[in-house]
Design a protein around this motif. Structure first.
Motif, PDB file in Angstrom:
ATOM      1  N   GLN A   7       0.823  -1.206   0.000  1.00  0.00           N
ATOM      2  CA  GLN A   7       0.000   0.000   0.000  1.00  0.00           C
ATOM      3  C   GLN A   7       0.859   1.259   0.000  1.00  0.00           C
ATOM      4  OE1 GLN A   7      -3.369   0.246  -0.336  1.00  0.00           O
ATOM      5  NE2 GLN A   7      -3.198  -1.948  -0.744  1.00  0.00           N
ATOM      6  N   ALA A   8       1.975   1.222   0.720  1.00  0.00           N
ATOM      7  CA  ALA A   8       2.870   2.377   0.743  1.00  0.00           C
ATOM      8  C   ALA A   8       3.444   2.643  -0.649  1.00  0.00           C
ATOM      9  CB  ALA A   8       3.995   2.146   1.743  1.00  0.00           C
ATOM     10  N   ALA A   9       3.805   1.574  -1.336  1.00  0.00           N
ATOM     11  CA  ALA A   9       4.348   1.725  -2.693  1.00  0.00           C
ATOM     12  C   ALA A   9       3.309   2.314  -3.636  1.00  0.00           C
ATOM     13  CB  ALA A   9       4.830   0.371  -3.204  1.00  0.00           C
ATOM     14  N   LYS A  10       2.062   1.895  -3.511  1.00  0.00           N
ATOM     15  CA  LYS A  10       0.984   2.414  -4.360  1.00  0.00           C
ATOM     16  C   LYS A  10       0.788   3.909  -4.150  1.00  0.00           C
ATOM     17  CE  LYS A  10      -1.791  -1.820  -4.757  1.00  0.00           C
ATOM     18  NZ  LYS A  10      -3.079  -2.468  -4.389  1.00  0.00           N
ATOM     19  N   ASN A  11       1.024   4.358  -2.904  1.00  0.00           N
ATOM     20  CA  ASN A  11       0.798   5.763  -2.569  1.00  0.00           C
ATOM     21  C   ASN A  11       2.092   6.575  -2.500  1.00  0.00           C
ATOM     22  OD1 ASN A  11      -2.255   6.081  -1.720  1.00  0.00           O
ATOM     23  ND2 ASN A  11      -1.581   4.095  -0.937  1.00  0.00           N
ATOM     24  N   ASP A  12       3.181   5.972  -2.971  1.00  0.00           N
ATOM     25  CA  ASP A  12       4.479   6.642  -2.964  1.00  0.00           C
ATOM     26  C   ASP A  12       4.800   7.188  -1.571  1.00  0.00           C
ATOM     27  OD1 ASP A  12       6.859   7.469  -4.077  1.00  0.00           O
ATOM     28  OD2 ASP A  12       6.081   9.448  -4.642  1.00  0.00           O
ATOM     29  N   ALA A  13       4.575   6.347  -0.548  1.00  0.00           N
ATOM     30  CA  ALA A  13       4.776   6.751   0.848  1.00  0.00           C
ATOM     31  C   ALA A  13       5.925   5.959   1.457  1.00  0.00           C
ATOM     32  CB  ALA A  13       3.500   6.510   1.646  1.00  0.00           C
ATOM     33  N   PRO A  14       6.743   6.619   2.257  1.00  0.00           N
ATOM     34  CA  PRO A  14       7.836   5.891   2.919  1.00  0.00           C
ATOM     35  C   PRO A  14       7.300   4.978   4.016  1.00  0.00           C
ATOM     36  CG  PRO A  14       7.744   8.149   3.708  1.00  0.00           C
ATOM     37  CD  PRO A  14       6.740   8.054   2.587  1.00  0.00           C
ATOM     38  N   VAL A  15       8.052   3.953   4.348  1.00  0.00           N
ATOM     39  CA  VAL A  15       7.694   3.028   5.419  1.00  0.00           C
ATOM     40  C   VAL A  15       8.759   3.100   6.512  1.00  0.00           C
ATOM     41  CG1 VAL A  15       7.299   0.611   6.040  1.00  0.00           C
ATOM     42  CG2 VAL A  15       6.489   1.466   3.834  1.00  0.00           C
ATOM     43  N   TYR A  16       8.314   3.259   7.751  1.00  0.00           N
ATOM     44  CA  TYR A  16       9.223   3.301   8.896  1.00  0.00           C
ATOM     45  C   TYR A  16       8.920   2.101   9.787  1.00  0.00           C
ATOM     46  CZ  TYR A  16      10.075   8.043   7.278  1.00  0.00           C
ATOM     47  OH  TYR A  16      10.397   9.132   6.510  1.00  0.00           O
ATOM     48  N   ILE A  17       9.918   1.285  10.020  1.00  0.00           N
ATOM     49  CA  ILE A  17       9.715   0.008  10.704  1.00  0.00           C
ATOM     50  C   ILE A  17      10.466  -0.012  12.026  1.00  0.00           C
ATOM     51  CG2 ILE A  17      10.039  -2.497  10.545  1.00  0.00           C
ATOM     52  CD1 ILE A  17       9.894  -2.195   7.503  1.00  0.00           C
ATOM     53  N   TRP A  18       9.741  -0.431  13.076  1.00  0.00           N
ATOM     54  CA  TRP A  18      10.335  -0.573  14.405  1.00  0.00           C
ATOM     55  C   TRP A  18      11.471  -1.595  14.362  1.00  0.00           C
ATOM     56  CZ3 TRP A  18       9.104  -4.574  18.393  1.00  0.00           C
ATOM     57  CH2 TRP A  18       9.702  -4.274  19.619  1.00  0.00           C
ATOM     58  N   LYS A  19      12.526  -1.296  15.051  1.00  0.00           N
ATOM     59  CA  LYS A  19      13.769  -2.066  15.117  1.00  0.00           C
ATOM     60  C   LYS A  19      14.653  -1.895  13.883  1.00  0.00           C
ATOM     61  CE  LYS A  19      12.456  -5.698  18.375  1.00  0.00           C
ATOM     62  NZ  LYS A  19      12.367  -7.167  18.616  1.00  0.00           N
ATOM     63  N   ARG A  20      14.128  -1.256  12.839  1.00  0.00           N
ATOM     64  CA  ARG A  20      14.968  -0.941  11.688  1.00  0.00           C
ATOM     65  C   ARG A  20      15.205   0.565  11.595  1.00  0.00           C
ATOM     66  NH1 ARG A  20      12.765  -1.268   5.624  1.00  0.00           N
ATOM     67  NH2 ARG A  20      12.105   0.831   6.262  1.00  0.00           N
ATOM     68  N   ASP A  21      14.124   1.341  11.605  1.00  0.00           N
ATOM     69  CA  ASP A  21      14.227   2.794  11.462  1.00  0.00           C
ATOM     70  C   ASP A  21      14.148   3.530  12.796  1.00  0.00           C
ATOM     71  OD1 ASP A  21      14.185   2.776   8.489  1.00  0.00           O
ATOM     72  OD2 ASP A  21      12.209   1.907   8.825  1.00  0.00           O
ATOM     73  N   TYR A  22      13.545   2.912  13.775  1.00  0.00           N
ATOM     74  CA  TYR A  22      13.511   3.492  15.120  1.00  0.00           C
ATOM     75  C   TYR A  22      13.530   2.354  16.130  1.00  0.00           C
ATOM     76  CZ  TYR A  22       8.450   2.541  14.837  1.00  0.00           C
ATOM     77  OH  TYR A  22       7.223   1.952  14.694  1.00  0.00           O
ATOM     78  N   GLN A  23      14.076   2.644  17.316  1.00  0.00           N
ATOM     79  CA  GLN A  23      14.361   1.595  18.284  1.00  0.00           C
ATOM     80  C   GLN A  23      13.880   1.980  19.682  1.00  0.00           C
ATOM     81  OE1 GLN A  23      16.308  -1.208  17.455  1.00  0.00           O
ATOM     82  NE2 GLN A  23      16.853  -0.600  15.377  1.00  0.00           N
ATOM     83  N   THR A  24      13.656   0.955  20.497  1.00  0.00           N
ATOM     84  CA  THR A  24      13.430   1.166  21.923  1.00  0.00           C
ATOM     85  C   THR A  24      14.366   0.259  22.704  1.00  0.00           C
ATOM     86  OG1 THR A  24      11.625  -0.448  21.846  1.00  0.00           O
ATOM     87  CG2 THR A  24      11.015   1.882  21.790  1.00  0.00           C
ATOM     88  N   ASP A  25      14.876   0.771  23.805  1.00  0.00           N
ATOM     89  CA  ASP A  25      15.680  -0.020  24.733  1.00  0.00           C
ATOM     90  C   ASP A  25      14.898  -0.082  26.040  1.00  0.00           C
ATOM     91  OD1 ASP A  25      17.850  -0.158  22.887  1.00  0.00           O
ATOM     92  OD2 ASP A  25      18.371   1.903  23.456  1.00  0.00           O
ATOM     93  N   TYR A  26      14.342  -1.240  26.344  1.00  0.00           N
ATOM     94  CA  TYR A  26      13.548  -1.398  27.555  1.00  0.00           C
ATOM     95  C   TYR A  26      14.449  -1.372  28.782  1.00  0.00           C
ATOM     96  CZ  TYR A  26      10.264  -3.362  30.925  1.00  0.00           C
ATOM     97  OH  TYR A  26       9.470  -3.565  32.028  1.00  0.00           O
ATOM     98  N   ARG A  27      14.108  -0.541  29.773  1.00  0.00           N
ATOM     99  CA  ARG A  27      14.960  -0.368  30.949  1.00  0.00           C
ATOM    100  C   ARG A  27      14.370  -0.981  32.222  1.00  0.00           C
ATOM    101  NH1 ARG A  27      19.002   3.001  31.123  1.00  0.00           N
ATOM    102  NH2 ARG A  27      18.494   3.639  33.250  1.00  0.00           N
ATOM    103  N   GLY A  28      13.089  -1.321  32.196  1.00  0.00           N
ATOM    104  CA  GLY A  28      12.527  -1.987  33.364  1.00  0.00           C
ATOM    105  C   GLY A  28      11.258  -1.335  33.879  1.00  0.00           C
TER     106      GLY A  28
END
Length: 224
Positions: A7-28
């Protein structure tokens, strides 16, 4: 993910994926009230963020919101305000989603109402509350896979489950679960069961109210 990428390709929209483009480090899980984590993407880094929404999945959800906020500020040339992020996260509330009803004694309400949600609930209890003996007040509507949900909850070590019913024509009938005794207890009056369980809670015990959003809603409206 394939559907999203298509769907992103059809709409010429970028895709942002967790663990690839943005990350979280769980601290507790801190002070028995907050999930703490770090967040970073390719441009920014935020440390020691806290959300009162309990459960590891809530850190993942917060990361999605933070990435969207960052992208929005970049697209519209707006300031990226860390203090607003911190305050916004701390003020976020979601009734009946690992909601702490009482700290002393510890009473938690969660509207998990299907086997997948119950499994995540069990995981949260086993990580954030692994030092607590868990007592559960459970009810659900008959359209749910109640037996599978119970089997999942019974995997919690030393758990005690009290099944009850509530004021809804779709609510479970206790007579249908007599064969589950003595693995679980049955009490037709949730008010009585709640009072008894709460009053008898020890410092190393917690009471969880779960099984249905309809049940949680009724209980919450009368005890909050």
């Amino acid at each position: 993910m394939n559907v999203i990428k298509t769907q992103a390709a059809k709409n010429d929209a970028p895709v942002y994926i967790w663990k690839r483009d943005y990350q979280t480090d769980y601290r507790g899980f801190v002070r028995q009230q907050f999930e703490e984590f770090n967040f970073h993407n390719r441009e920014i880094q935020l440390k020691n963020l806290e959300t009162p929404l309990i459960g590891h999945q809530q850190v993942e959800n917060a990361a999605v919101a933070l990435e969207m906020y960052y992208l929005y500020t970049q697209k519209h040339n707006l300031p990226f305000n860390k203090s607003k992020i911190v305050n916004g996260l701390l003020q976020t509330k979601w009734p009946a989603r690992m909601e702490i009803i009482s700290l002393k004694p510890l009473v938690i309400m969660d509207g998990a109402h299907n086997p997948h949600a119950i499994k995540r609930l069990k995981e949260n209890l086993l990580t954030d509350y692994q030092n607590y003996h868990v007592k559960i007040l459970f009810s659900a509507i008959v359209t749910k896979d109640i037996k599978l949900m119970l089997e999942e909850l019974l995997q919690i070590p030393n758990v005690e489950i009290t099944m009850t019913t509530f004021d809804d024509e779709r609510a479970l009938k206790l007579e249908d679960f007599k064969a589950w005794q003595p693995r679980i207890k049955l009490n037709a009056d949730w008010h009585e069961a709640y009072r008894k369980l709460k009053n008898e809670l020890q410092p190393n015990e917690l009471l969880l109210i779960a099984g249905s959003l309809y049940f949680s809603s009724e209980v919450r409206s009368q005890i909050k």
